[in-house]
Structures are given as C-alpha cells and as structure tokens.
Scaffold this motif. Structure first.
Motif, PDB file in Angstrom:
ATOM      1  N   ASN A  77       0.810  -1.094  -0.117  1.00 50.72           N
ATOM      2  CA  ASN A  77       0.177   0.004  -0.247  1.00 50.72           C
ATOM      3  C   ASN A  77       0.978   1.237   0.070  1.00 50.72           C
ATOM      4  O   ASN A  77       0.710   2.222   0.733  1.00 50.72           O
ATOM      5  CB  ASN A  77      -0.781   0.063   1.251  1.00 50.72           C
ATOM      6  N   ASN A  78       1.910   1.212  -0.803  1.00 55.50           N
ATOM      7  CA  ASN A  78       2.797   2.450  -0.945  1.00 55.50           C
ATOM      8  C   ASN A  78       3.438   2.579   0.126  1.00 55.50           C
ATOM      9  O   ASN A  78       4.017   3.767   0.435  1.00 55.50           O
ATOM     10  CB  ASN A  78       2.086   3.926  -1.425  1.00 55.50           C
ATOM     11  N   ASN A  79       3.765   1.665   0.986  1.00 55.10           N
ATOM     12  CA  ASN A  79       4.450   1.955   2.384  1.00 55.10           C
ATOM     13  C   ASN A  79       5.820   0.674   2.322  1.00 55.10           C
ATOM     14  O   ASN A  79       5.596  -0.180   1.914  1.00 55.10           O
ATOM     15  CB  ASN A  79       3.808   1.637   3.664  1.00 55.10           C
ATOM     16  N   GLN A  80       6.834   1.328   2.542  1.00 49.96           N
ATOM     17  CA  GLN A  80       7.795   0.317   2.326  1.00 49.96           C
ATOM     18  C   GLN A  80       8.161  -0.445   3.931  1.00 49.96           C
ATOM     19  O   GLN A  80       8.553   0.192   4.876  1.00 49.96           O
ATOM     20  CB  GLN A  80       9.237   1.189   2.325  1.00 49.96           C
ATOM     21  N   ILE A  81       7.770  -1.540   3.806  1.00 48.17           N
ATOM     22  CA  ILE A  81       7.566  -2.469   4.936  1.00 48.17           C
ATOM     23  C   ILE A  81       8.883  -2.973   5.329  1.00 48.17           C
ATOM     24  O   ILE A  81       9.313  -3.269   6.486  1.00 48.17           O
ATOM     25  CB  ILE A  81       6.464  -3.370   5.046  1.00 48.17           C
ATOM     26  N   ILE A  82       9.522  -3.543   4.363  1.00 49.67           N
ATOM     27  CA  ILE A  82      10.687  -4.280   4.409  1.00 49.67           C
ATOM     28  C   ILE A  82      11.838  -3.377   3.240  1.00 49.67           C
ATOM     29  O   ILE A  82      11.214  -3.381   2.028  1.00 49.67           O
ATOM     30  CB  ILE A  82      10.724  -5.813   3.946  1.00 49.67           C
ATOM     31  N   SER A  83      13.115  -3.075   3.785  1.00 47.90           N
ATOM     32  CA  SER A  83      13.946  -2.482   2.873  1.00 47.90           C
ATOM     33  C   SER A  83      14.146  -3.459   1.633  1.00 47.90           C
ATOM     34  O   SER A  83      14.141  -4.712   1.778  1.00 47.90           O
ATOM     35  CB  SER A  83      15.030  -2.118   3.451  1.00 47.90           C
ATOM     36  N   GLU A  84      14.461  -2.852   0.645  1.00 43.98           N
ATOM     37  CA  GLU A  84      14.974  -3.432  -0.646  1.00 43.98           C
ATOM     38  C   GLU A  84      16.221  -4.103  -0.369  1.00 43.98           C
ATOM     39  O   GLU A  84      16.412  -5.271  -1.073  1.00 43.98           O
ATOM     40  CB  GLU A  84      14.992  -2.649  -2.009  1.00 43.98           C
ATOM     41  N   THR A  85      17.035  -3.576   0.334  1.00 38.31           N
ATOM     42  CA  THR A  85      18.447  -4.185   0.451  1.00 38.31           C
ATOM     43  C   THR A  85      18.198  -5.524   1.342  1.00 38.31           C
ATOM     44  O   THR A  85      18.708  -6.528   0.967  1.00 38.31           O
ATOM     45  CB  THR A  85      19.235  -3.172   1.717  1.00 38.31           C
ATOM     46  N   TRP A  86      17.165  -5.598   2.277  1.00 39.28           N
ATOM     47  CA  TRP A  86      16.782  -6.892   3.057  1.00 39.28           C
ATOM     48  C   TRP A  86      16.090  -7.957   2.345  1.00 39.28           C
ATOM     49  O   TRP A  86      16.732  -8.951   1.939  1.00 39.28           O
ATOM     50  CB  TRP A  86      15.903  -6.521   4.053  1.00 39.28           C
ATOM     51  N   ILE A  87      15.386  -7.448   1.294  1.00 34.65           N
ATOM     52  CA  ILE A  87      14.452  -8.371   0.195  1.00 34.65           C
ATOM     53  C   ILE A  87      15.843  -9.113  -0.629  1.00 34.65           C
ATOM     54  O   ILE A  87      15.958 -10.232  -0.723  1.00 34.65           O
ATOM     55  CB  ILE A  87      13.895  -7.567  -0.833  1.00 34.65           C
ATOM     56  N   ASP A  88      16.832  -8.170  -1.016  1.00 33.24           N
ATOM     57  CA  ASP A  88      18.081  -8.699  -1.818  1.00 33.24           C
ATOM     58  C   ASP A  88      18.665  -9.586  -1.145  1.00 33.24           C
ATOM     59  O   ASP A  88      19.098 -10.755  -1.496  1.00 33.24           O
ATOM     60  CB  ASP A  88      18.813  -7.723  -2.450  1.00 33.24           C
ATOM     61  N   GLU A  89      19.146  -9.256   0.039  1.00 34.27           N
ATOM     62  CA  GLU A  89      19.901  -9.940   1.040  1.00 34.27           C
ATOM     63  C   GLU A  89      19.349 -11.322   1.349  1.00 34.27           C
ATOM     64  O   GLU A  89      20.051 -12.464   1.114  1.00 34.27           O
ATOM     65  CB  GLU A  89      20.287  -9.280   2.003  1.00 34.27           C
ATOM     66  N   THR A  90      18.182 -11.336   1.762  1.00 35.08           N
ATOM     67  CA  THR A  90      17.463 -12.563   2.323  1.00 35.08           C
ATOM     68  C   THR A  90      17.004 -13.744   1.025  1.00 35.08           C
ATOM     69  O   THR A  90      16.822 -14.724   1.481  1.00 35.08           O
ATOM     70  CB  THR A  90      16.113 -12.255   3.002  1.00 35.08           C
ATOM     71  N   THR A  91      17.159 -13.008  -0.150  1.00 33.47           N
ATOM     72  CA  THR A  91      16.772 -14.045  -1.099  1.00 33.47           C
ATOM     73  C   THR A  91      17.860 -14.396  -2.203  1.00 33.47           C
ATOM     74  O   THR A  91      17.828 -15.181  -3.033  1.00 33.47           O
ATOM     75  CB  THR A  91      15.902 -13.421  -2.337  1.00 33.47           C
ATOM     76  N   ALA A  92      19.227 -13.969  -1.953  1.00 39.14           N
ATOM     77  CA  ALA A  92      20.408 -14.229  -2.450  1.00 39.14           C
ATOM     78  C   ALA A  92      20.614 -15.485  -1.924  1.00 39.14           C
ATOM     79  O   ALA A  92      20.837 -15.942  -0.768  1.00 39.14           O
ATOM     80  CB  ALA A  92      21.427 -13.021  -2.416  1.00 39.14           C
ATOM     81  N   MET A  93      21.396 -16.245  -2.879  1.00 34.16           N
ATOM     82  CA  MET A  93      22.086 -17.599  -2.526  1.00 34.16           C
ATOM     83  C   MET A  93      23.488 -17.130  -1.587  1.00 34.16           C
ATOM     84  O   MET A  93      24.291 -16.398  -2.253  1.00 34.16           O
ATOM     85  CB  MET A  93      22.483 -18.211  -3.824  1.00 34.16           C
ATOM     86  N   ASN A  94      23.626 -17.870  -0.724  1.00 38.24           N
ATOM     87  CA  ASN A  94      24.937 -17.336   0.231  1.00 38.24           C
ATOM     88  C   ASN A  94      25.847 -18.920   0.109  1.00 38.24           C
ATOM     89  O   ASN A  94      25.474 -19.905  -0.432  1.00 38.24           O
ATOM     90  CB  ASN A  94      24.632 -16.787   1.488  1.00 38.24           C
ATOM     91  N   SER A  95      26.919 -18.730   0.763  1.00 39.04           N
ATOM     92  CA  SER A  95      27.697 -19.959   0.888  1.00 39.04           C
ATOM     93  C   SER A  95      27.277 -20.928   1.624  1.00 39.04           C
ATOM     94  O   SER A  95      27.760 -22.148   1.061  1.00 39.04           O
ATOM     95  CB  SER A  95      28.933 -19.320   1.753  1.00 39.04           C
ATOM     96  N   ASN A  96      26.286 -21.052   2.344  1.00 41.78           N
ATOM     97  CA  ASN A  96      25.746 -22.461   3.085  1.00 41.78           C
ATOM     98  C   ASN A  96      24.569 -22.729   2.328  1.00 41.78           C
ATOM     99  O   ASN A  96      23.848 -23.667   2.683  1.00 41.78           O
ATOM    100  CB  ASN A  96      25.263 -21.824   4.551  1.00 41.78           C
ATOM    101  N   LYS A  97      24.227 -22.067   1.077  1.00 40.51           N
ATOM    102  CA  LYS A  97      23.164 -22.566   0.305  1.00 40.51           C
ATOM    103  C   LYS A  97      21.656 -22.706   0.826  1.00 40.51           C
ATOM    104  O   LYS A  97      20.939 -23.574   0.704  1.00 40.51           O
ATOM    105  CB  LYS A  97      23.447 -24.012  -0.289  1.00 40.51           C
ATOM    106  N   TYR A  98      21.567 -21.941   1.828  1.00 38.17           N
ATOM    107  CA  TYR A  98      20.276 -21.951   2.703  1.00 38.17           C
ATOM    108  C   TYR A  98      19.852 -20.520   2.830  1.00 38.17           C
ATOM    109  O   TYR A  98      18.317 -20.484   2.604  1.00 38.17           O
ATOM    110  CB  TYR A  98      20.613 -22.348   4.118  1.00 38.17           C
ATOM    111  N   GLY A  99      20.580 -19.385   2.949  1.00 42.30           N
ATOM    112  CA  GLY A  99      19.911 -17.985   3.106  1.00 42.30           C
ATOM    113  C   GLY A  99      19.598 -17.799   4.392  1.00 42.30           C
ATOM    114  O   GLY A  99      20.124 -18.274   5.363  1.00 42.30           O
ATOM    115  N   TYR A 100      18.300 -17.036   4.733  1.00 39.03           N
ATOM    116  CA  TYR A 100      17.974 -16.622   6.027  1.00 39.03           C
ATOM    117  C   TYR A 100      16.962 -17.210   6.462  1.00 39.03           C
ATOM    118  O   TYR A 100      15.943 -16.643   6.234  1.00 39.03           O
ATOM    119  CB  TYR A 100      17.900 -15.037   5.813  1.00 39.03           C
ATOM    120  N   LEU A 101      16.820 -18.486   6.889  1.00 44.85           N
ATOM    121  CA  LEU A 101      15.821 -19.126   7.340  1.00 44.85           C
ATOM    122  C   LEU A 101      14.688 -19.457   6.301  1.00 44.85           C
ATOM    123  O   LEU A 101      13.762 -19.750   6.637  1.00 44.85           O
ATOM    124  CB  LEU A 101      15.226 -18.547   8.472  1.00 44.85           C
ATOM    125  N   TRP A 102      15.115 -19.389   5.225  1.00 48.33           N
ATOM    126  CA  TRP A 102      14.272 -19.814   3.817  1.00 48.33           C
ATOM    127  C   TRP A 102      14.635 -21.230   3.550  1.00 48.33           C
ATOM    128  O   TRP A 102      15.522 -21.466   3.192  1.00 48.33           O
ATOM    129  CB  TRP A 102      14.435 -18.711   2.725  1.00 48.33           C
TER     130      TRP A 102
END
Length: 102
Positions: A77-102
């Motif tokens: 609803n036109n409000n930034q609830i979660i930062s775009e940086t966090w969206i990118d960080e939590t959906t990117a593949m990282n070294s443990n192949k698991y992410g942030y509790l996803w």
C-alpha cells in the motif's frame, strides 16, 4: 587457550553452527529481537511486519500476503515495510546454500 580469544567466532561461523542444530538459529534470532526491542519476537513481527500487511493468520492467505510483499520489493500500500536491501540479501544464494531461514 591463553585468554579465551580462540573461543570467539564470527557471526557467519556462529550462524553456520546454529544451522546444524534444529531451530537454534531461530531461537537465537528471537532472543536478539527480544533483548534489543524489549518485545517478544512475535510482538515485534506483528507490529512491524504482519499487521501492516493485514496478515492475521499464517496459513494460506497470510503466506500469500507475505509472498506478495516480497514480490513487490517490500512495498505494501505504497509503504516500504521491508527494505529492498533486505529483500535482496534474504533471497540471494549464500555460501551455506540456505539463506536467511528460507
């Protein structure tokens, strides 16, 4: 061990250890949220995430709302609830192949 420095771990090393233990990472995160905000993890999430997107329940509709929030780069609803940086960080593949509790 001379002064205990060899017991210190980086956050990444600690997180990798937590992932080995079932739910240890989630419990650690909950404790950090509670100590830093003075609210339970549930209260904090309700106030800052779930209530703003109308998420009253976890099954079906609630999870659809959460998915929609991510698809819209954290905007509801036109409000930034979660930062775009966090969206990118939590959906990117990282070294443990698991992410942030996803």
């Amino acid at each position: 061990m001379k002064n205990g420095d060899d017991l210190l771990l980086s956050i990444g090393e600690f997180w990798n250890i937590c992932e080995v233990s079932t739910n240890a990472g989630t419990h650690l995160l909950s404790t950090i949220i509670t100590r830093s905000t003075g609210k339970s993890a549930r209260e904090f999430a309700n106030e800052r995430l779930f209530n703003p997107i109308g998420m009253k329940q976890i099954p079906s509709y609630g999870m659809k709302s959460f998915g929609f929030l991510y698809l819209n780069r954290g905007i509801w609803n036109n409000n930034q609830i979660i930062s775009e940086t966090w969206i990118d960080e939590t959906t990117a593949m990282n070294s443990n192949k698991y992410g942030y509790l996803w």
